[in-house]
Design a protein around this motif. Structure first.
Motif, short mmCIF file in Angstrom:
data_model
loop_
_atom_site.label_atom_id
_atom_site.label_comp_id
_atom_site.label_asym_id
_atom_site.label_seq_id
_atom_site.Cartn_x
_atom_site.Cartn_y
_atom_site.Cartn_z
N ASP A 1 -8.60 0.46 6.16
CA ASP A 1 -7.73 0.13 5.03
C ASP A 1 -8.25 -1.07 4.27
N TYR B 1 -5.74 -9.50 1.71
CA TYR B 1 -4.87 -8.64 2.46
C TYR B 1 -3.90 -9.45 3.24
N THR C 1 0.17 -4.69 3.72
CA THR C 1 0.05 -3.46 4.48
C THR C 1 0.64 -3.56 5.87
N SER D 1 -1.04 -8.59 6.39
CA SER D 1 -0.42 -7.52 7.17
C SER D 1 1.04 -7.82 7.44
N ILE E 1 0.83 -1.21 0.00
CA ILE E 1 0.00 0.00 0.00
C ILE E 1 0.87 1.26 0.00
#
Ligand code: CA
Length: 256
Positions: free
Chosen positions: A88, A100, A81, A102, A52
């Motif tokens: 988000d 996604y 991210t 993290s 991101i």
């Protein structure tokens, strides 16, 4: 399978590259958004791992949105991210991300996530044949972009706040309108999509899904409860009086 890693931190790129190449993926990389678009256009990779926070003119989210607007291949996009904030995730999904992860994440976690995401698309394709959309009077469900457009009056609006599992449940129900899916069946299907939970979780997912797709409070409008059994999807065409000729184009899209 070819993967484009878009990340400005060289160490992370190399870490990802080493572990994914060991899994048999071919890897490309780009360190900013503009380069990512260039490499994407020339190589048409199957999967993008997209950071991101990128330096330069384009953020990862903007790269994601642009790629979704391009004709041709529709890759898997997994956002990387450092921020774990829910907002988000919501923005990411609405710009067309499939999943996604993290930071920090382990190479093993990434490999597992990739397998899940690729398997999900393969399953979706098998169910839907060549079409990657489910069309229904009030909905267009785009299986590749994992987006739901919903009719509001005469307009189509993006449903932005569906979680991964809520989207999956909606797809499972809407792919066969009228078919009653038992809670056990839904749970089994979700477990195949790497969901962890029990039967009570199903009712919770349905509750939240209904709230998001039935904002006027009519709970049973699209998802019907079959007491003691399970749920089905119903969506009937309504006669819509179009007095304002304001948004004819989206109405057309809908009635195709
Ligand atoms: Ca970064």
């Amino acid at each position: 399978m070819e993967i484009l890693i878009v990340e400005d931190e060289k160490q992370i790129v190399e870490l990802i590259r080493t572990s994914l190449e060991a899994e048999g993926y071919r890897c490309l990389s780009a360190s900013n958004g503009l380069d990512a678009l260039k490499v994407f256009r020339s190589r048409q990779p199957d999967i993008l791992l997209l950071d991101i926070g990128l330096p330069g003119q384009l953020t990862g989210l903007e790269v994601c949105t642009r790629i979704r607007q391009e004709p041709g291949v529709n890759p898997f996009i997994i956002m990387l991210t450092a921020r774990i904030c829910e907002i988000d995730r919501i923005i990411g999904y609405s710009s067309g991300a499939d999943d996604y992860i993290s930071k920090p994440f382990s190479p093993k976690e990434l490999a597992v996530r990739l397998r899940a995401v690729v398997g999900r698309r393969d399953r979706g394709k098998r169910v839907q044949g060549r079409k990657n959309e489910i069309l229904s009077p009030h909905f267009i469900i785009d299986l590749d972009a994992r987006q739901v457009m919903m009719q509001k009056g005469v307009k189509l609006e993006l449903v932005t706040d569906l979680s991964t599992v809520e989207f999956d449940v909606l797809v499972l129900l809407a792919s066969e309108k009228g078919r009653v899916r038992t809670r056990e069946e839904l749970l089994d299907l979700l477990k195949g999509l790497d969901f962890v939970g029990d039967m009570r979780a199903i009712d919770g997912i349905i509750y939240r899904l209904r709230k998001k797709i039935s904002p006027d409070g009519d709970r049973e409008k699209f998802i019907k409860t079959h007491f003691g059994i399970g749920y089905s999807f119903k969506d009937e065409r309504e006669e819509v009086a179009i007095n304002e000729a304001s948004d004819i184009t989206s109405t057309k899209t809908f009635t195709r």
